[in-house]
Design an enzyme around this catalytic site. Sequence first.
Site, mmCIF file in Angstrom:
data_model
loop_
_atom_site.group_PDB
_atom_site.id
_atom_site.type_symbol
_atom_site.label_atom_id
_atom_site.label_comp_id
_atom_site.label_asym_id
_atom_site.label_seq_id
_atom_site.Cartn_x
_atom_site.Cartn_y
_atom_site.Cartn_z
ATOM 1 C CG ASP A 1 -0.363 0.206 2.527
ATOM 2 O OD1 ASP A 1 0.876 0.339 2.611
ATOM 3 O OD2 ASP A 1 -1.105 0.267 3.529
ATOM 4 C CG HIS A 2 -0.799 4.719 1.505
ATOM 5 N ND1 HIS A 2 -1.908 3.883 1.505
ATOM 6 C CD2 HIS A 2 -0.728 5.274 2.734
ATOM 7 C CE1 HIS A 2 -2.487 3.953 2.693
ATOM 8 N NE2 HIS A 2 -1.787 4.774 3.464
ATOM 9 C CB CYS B 1 0.844 -2.531 4.630
ATOM 10 S SG CYS B 1 0.525 -3.516 6.111
ATOM 11 N N GLY B 2 2.223 -0.582 6.321
ATOM 12 C CA GLY B 2 2.844 0.136 7.429
ATOM 13 C C GLY B 2 3.378 -0.798 8.493
ATOM 14 C CB THR B 3 1.820 -2.808 11.003
ATOM 15 O OG1 THR B 3 0.626 -3.221 10.316
ATOM 16 C CG2 THR B 3 1.580 -1.506 11.747
ATOM 17 N N GLY B 4 2.656 -4.327 8.219
ATOM 18 C CA GLY B 4 2.657 -5.686 7.664
ATOM 19 C C GLY B 4 1.473 -6.505 8.142
ATOM 20 N N GLY C 1 -2.089 -5.735 8.324
ATOM 21 C CA GLY C 1 -3.289 -5.795 7.484
ATOM 22 C C GLY C 1 -3.053 -6.579 6.202
ATOM 23 C CG HIS D 1 10.320 -24.572 11.390
ATOM 24 N ND1 HIS D 1 10.362 -24.451 12.762
ATOM 25 C CD2 HIS D 1 11.515 -25.111 11.025
ATOM 26 C CE1 HIS D 1 11.518 -24.879 13.216
ATOM 27 N NE2 HIS D 1 12.252 -25.277 12.175
ATOM 28 N NE ARG E 1 10.389 -30.850 14.209
ATOM 29 C CZ ARG E 1 11.584 -30.455 13.777
ATOM 30 N NH1 ARG E 1 12.247 -31.210 12.903
ATOM 31 N NH2 ARG E 1 12.130 -29.323 14.200
ATOM 32 C CG HIS E 2 8.836 -28.509 10.010
ATOM 33 N ND1 HIS E 2 8.536 -27.959 11.232
ATOM 34 C CD2 HIS E 2 10.171 -28.770 10.023
ATOM 35 C CE1 HIS E 2 9.641 -27.858 11.945
ATOM 36 N NE2 HIS E 2 10.644 -28.350 11.243
HETATM 37 C C1 RB5 Z 1 -2.163 2.537 6.405
HETATM 38 O O1 RB5 Z 1 -2.224 3.743 7.081
HETATM 39 C C2 RB5 Z 1 -1.913 1.402 7.398
HETATM 40 O O2 RB5 Z 1 -3.060 1.158 8.145
HETATM 41 C C3 RB5 Z 1 -1.460 0.164 6.669
HETATM 42 O O3 RB5 Z 1 -0.294 0.442 5.959
HETATM 43 C C4 RB5 Z 1 -1.120 -1.040 7.534
HETATM 44 O O4 RB5 Z 1 -0.237 -0.705 8.544
HETATM 45 C C5 RB5 Z 1 -2.275 -1.826 8.005
HETATM 46 O O5 RB5 Z 1 -2.134 -2.895 8.615
#
Ligand code: RB5
Length: 153
Positions: free
Chosen positions: A13-14, A70-73, A75, A103, A137-138
């Site tokens: 995403d952005h 994405c920002g956190t990975g 979503g 694994h 096993r995996h």
């Molecule tokens: C976008 O602002 C943010 O929500 C997205 O990049 C991500 O972090 C969502 O999980």
Amino acid sequence: MTPQNTPVALGSDHAGTTMKAMLREALENAGHPVLDMGTQGTESVDYPDFANAVAAAVTEGKARFGVLVCGTGIGISIAANRHAGIRCALVHDVTGARLAREHNDANVLALGARVIGPEVALDALRAFLATEFAGGRHERRVKKLTPEWSPRS
Ligand code: RB5
């Protein structure tokens, strides 16, 4: 990270475009064919759209692996894991990336551009691409990740 003919699909995403562009350049410099499914630029977009595009490329065999940012990975990994046949691992370090392949036979790597730096992301990607699934096993455990093994069925 030895190049292969089947591309690596990239999506973000952005919040992930800068990191995606850096990873794309590194992959291309190492000789990997790349399928960049977007987004490009910083206009606000919805991460599931790009997770869906990368997941489809992997499940249809157009890509051997996917990489999502994405920002956190969070979503984008949740969205990818809604697809049957996708095992998307959100990782924050090289060890996680290696073990996700070894694994879990992960076929998509998810990264958080607001959480880890570019060097860690690149090291994680290199480890992901360089590591084979260990099987053994995996194998049994990974089979239990398929829809047929759903606890709801
Ligand atoms: C976008 O602002 C943010 O929500 C997205 O990049 C991500 O972090 C969502 O999980």
